[in-house]
Write an enzyme that holds these catalytic residues in place. Structure first.
Site, mmCIF file in Angstrom:
data_model
loop_
_atom_site.group_PDB
_atom_site.id
_atom_site.type_symbol
_atom_site.label_atom_id
_atom_site.label_comp_id
_atom_site.label_asym_id
_atom_site.label_seq_id
_atom_site.Cartn_x
_atom_site.Cartn_y
_atom_site.Cartn_z
ATOM 1 N N LYS A 29 0.838 -1.210 0.000
ATOM 2 C CA LYS A 29 0.000 0.000 0.000
ATOM 3 C C LYS A 29 0.862 1.244 0.000
ATOM 4 O O LYS A 29 2.005 1.241 0.508
ATOM 5 C CB LYS A 29 -0.976 0.034 1.187
ATOM 6 C CG LYS A 29 -0.336 0.204 2.577
ATOM 7 C CD LYS A 29 -0.160 1.660 3.014
ATOM 8 C CE LYS A 29 0.720 1.770 4.253
ATOM 9 N NZ LYS A 29 1.568 2.901 4.386
ATOM 10 N N ALA A 116 10.058 -2.700 6.375
ATOM 11 C CA ALA A 116 10.161 -1.397 7.075
ATOM 12 C C ALA A 116 10.340 -0.266 6.072
ATOM 13 O O ALA A 116 11.165 0.621 6.239
ATOM 14 C CB ALA A 116 11.306 -1.409 8.091
ATOM 15 N N GLY A 121 4.461 -3.874 4.155
ATOM 16 C CA GLY A 121 4.757 -5.255 3.751
ATOM 17 C C GLY A 121 4.397 -6.273 4.827
ATOM 18 O O GLY A 121 3.797 -7.306 4.529
ATOM 19 N N ASP A 156 -2.741 -1.179 9.634
ATOM 20 C CA ASP A 156 -2.876 -1.252 8.169
ATOM 21 C C ASP A 156 -3.445 -2.583 7.688
ATOM 22 O O ASP A 156 -3.734 -2.733 6.495
ATOM 23 C CB ASP A 156 -1.492 -1.116 7.499
ATOM 24 C CG ASP A 156 -0.874 0.252 7.688
ATOM 25 O OD1 ASP A 156 -1.612 1.226 7.874
ATOM 26 O OD2 ASP A 156 0.374 0.329 7.632
HETATM 27 O O1 C5P Z 1 -0.665 -0.508 14.185
HETATM 28 P P1 C5P Z 1 0.763 -0.880 14.077
HETATM 29 O O2 C5P Z 1 1.135 -2.000 15.007
HETATM 30 O O3 C5P Z 1 1.207 -1.145 12.681
HETATM 31 O O4 C5P Z 1 1.568 0.401 14.560
HETATM 32 C C1 C5P Z 1 2.945 0.369 14.875
HETATM 33 C C2 C5P Z 1 3.301 1.588 15.685
HETATM 34 O O5 C5P Z 1 3.183 2.771 14.876
HETATM 35 C C3 C5P Z 1 2.423 1.864 16.887
HETATM 36 O O6 C5P Z 1 2.856 1.156 18.012
HETATM 37 C C4 C5P Z 1 2.565 3.369 17.055
HETATM 38 O O7 C5P Z 1 3.780 3.684 17.704
HETATM 39 C C5 C5P Z 1 2.678 3.852 15.631
HETATM 40 N N1 C5P Z 1 1.355 4.272 15.094
HETATM 41 C C6 C5P Z 1 0.820 5.461 15.535
HETATM 42 N N2 C5P Z 1 -0.423 5.837 15.065
HETATM 43 C C7 C5P Z 1 -1.079 5.082 14.175
HETATM 44 C C8 C5P Z 1 -0.534 3.871 13.696
HETATM 45 C C9 C5P Z 1 0.701 3.483 14.192
HETATM 46 O O8 C5P Z 1 1.421 6.183 16.342
HETATM 47 N N3 C5P Z 1 -2.272 5.491 13.733
#
Ligand code: C5P
Length: 318
Positions: A29, A116, A121, A156
């Site tokens: 994405k 990353a 991914g 995501d």
């Molecule tokens: O949701 P995901 O586990 O992919 O997010 C990884 C990290 O990215 C979260 O722990 C947070 O630190 C940050 N994040 C955020 N706000 C979001 C999505 C992710 O701060 N809306």
């Protein structure tokens, strides 16, 4: 839990599920619009984003097995954990627990989406695991049911089940499709060396905002949605935006040269994808995308440049 599993259900499940391998293809994405709101008490930021799935795919194959195992090949897989930490394993376990079946599968991942990279991914692979195991085990959940499990795995992941172009709100996990007439957009994806951790990028944005060193946050995506409806790449180019770009540029100043090179090569617009460090460029058409990709590689401002069209469907059995 939607249904309980009993040992004598095994034969019935074997009939309902797939006996042969189940192969699932899942896209990467990009975010055409990534508006980042304030940090919430739960550690996430409120998002207002337009997700867009592009034709850069990973493939996950699920086979019947006596335990849950994962093997991998391709882009950067040597760096990935194959254990319970891995989002693919966590996805399979979460589905098994939700429907009450044993988490038995042999999973094999072929990766093309860099790690990353700001292309989701890892989230894509989790979405693929949900779809593959759901078919293998014959549990036949709807996309909306899978999306509820997906939301717990990562912000995501639900989008990667649907694909296309969609609005994401909340922390990104609340997804609704954008009703744009089917249009093919031509992108160039410039992959950088190394990755940027998503939490690090969000923290950097908070720091820059606290210092008054970040531009004002993007407002709602109305301009971008109108541009999608117009189906004119020049108009779309003017409406792309990513609040995390300033953070990615602060963490990786060399990306400024990549963005400049893409625009010099004829891209209508360039931006950092998600939390970076991948940069994406919108091209007027396919031939133009090929030229831009070749020029970016020749300029030595990225590890590799590829073309990819969007929007494409989310995780699908093929
Ligand atoms: O949701 P995901 O586990 O992919 O997010 C990884 C990290 O990215 C979260 O722990 C947070 O630190 C940050 N994040 C955020 N706000 C979001 C999505 C992710 O701060 N809306």
């Amino acid at each position: 839990m939607t249904e309980a599993w009993r040992p004598d259900d095994d034969d019935e499940r074997a009939r309902r599920g797939a006996s042969g391998p189940v192969k699932v293809r899942v896209p990467a994405k990009i975010n055409l619009h990534l508006g980042v709101g304030p940090l919430r008490p739960d550690g996430y930021h409120e998002l207002n984003t337009i997700y867009h799935a592009i034709a850069l795919h990973d493939e996950l194959t699920a086979r019947r097995g006596d335990t849950l195992t994962l093997t991998m090949e391709g882009e950067g897989t040597g760096e990935l954990a194959l254990d319970e930490e891995n989002l693919v394993i966590r996805a399979a376990r979460a589905l098994a627990e939700h429907v009450g079946v044993p988490a038995h599968a042999r999973l094999h991942l072929r990766k093309q989406i860099p790690l990353a990279a700001g292309l989701a991914g890892g989230s894509a692979d989790a979405a693929a695991a949900l779809v593959a195991c759901d078919t293998l085990w014959g549990t036949n959940l709807s996309r909306d049911q899978l999306a509820l499990i997906a939301a717990d795995l990562g912000s995501d992941v639900p989008f990667l089940l649907y694909g296309g172009t969609a609005l994401g709100t909340g922390r990104g996990e609340a997804v609704s499709p954008v009703l744009a007439r089917p249009t093919t957009w031509h992108w160039v994806v410039a992959v950088a060396d190394g990755g940027i951790s998503t939490p690090v990028a969000f923290r950097e944005l908070d720091r820059l905002r606290a210092d008054g060193a970040a531009p004002p946050p993007l407002t709602a995506a109305e301009g971008l949605l109108a541009a999608l409806r117009q189906r004119d790449p020049a108009v779309l180019a003017e409406n792309l935006g990513n609040d995390l770009q300033v953070a990615a540029l602060s963490l990786r100043p060399a990306l400024a040269a990549t963005l400049k090179a893409g625009e010099a090569a004829g891209a209508l617009a360039g931006m950092v994808s998600g939390s970076g460090p991948t940069c994406v460029f919108l091209a007027a058409d396919g031939p133009s995308a090929n030229r831009i990709a070749a020029e970016l590689e020749a300029a030595g401002v990225c590890r590799a440049a590829r073309t990819a069209t969007g929007a494409v469907p989310g995780a699908r059995v093929i």
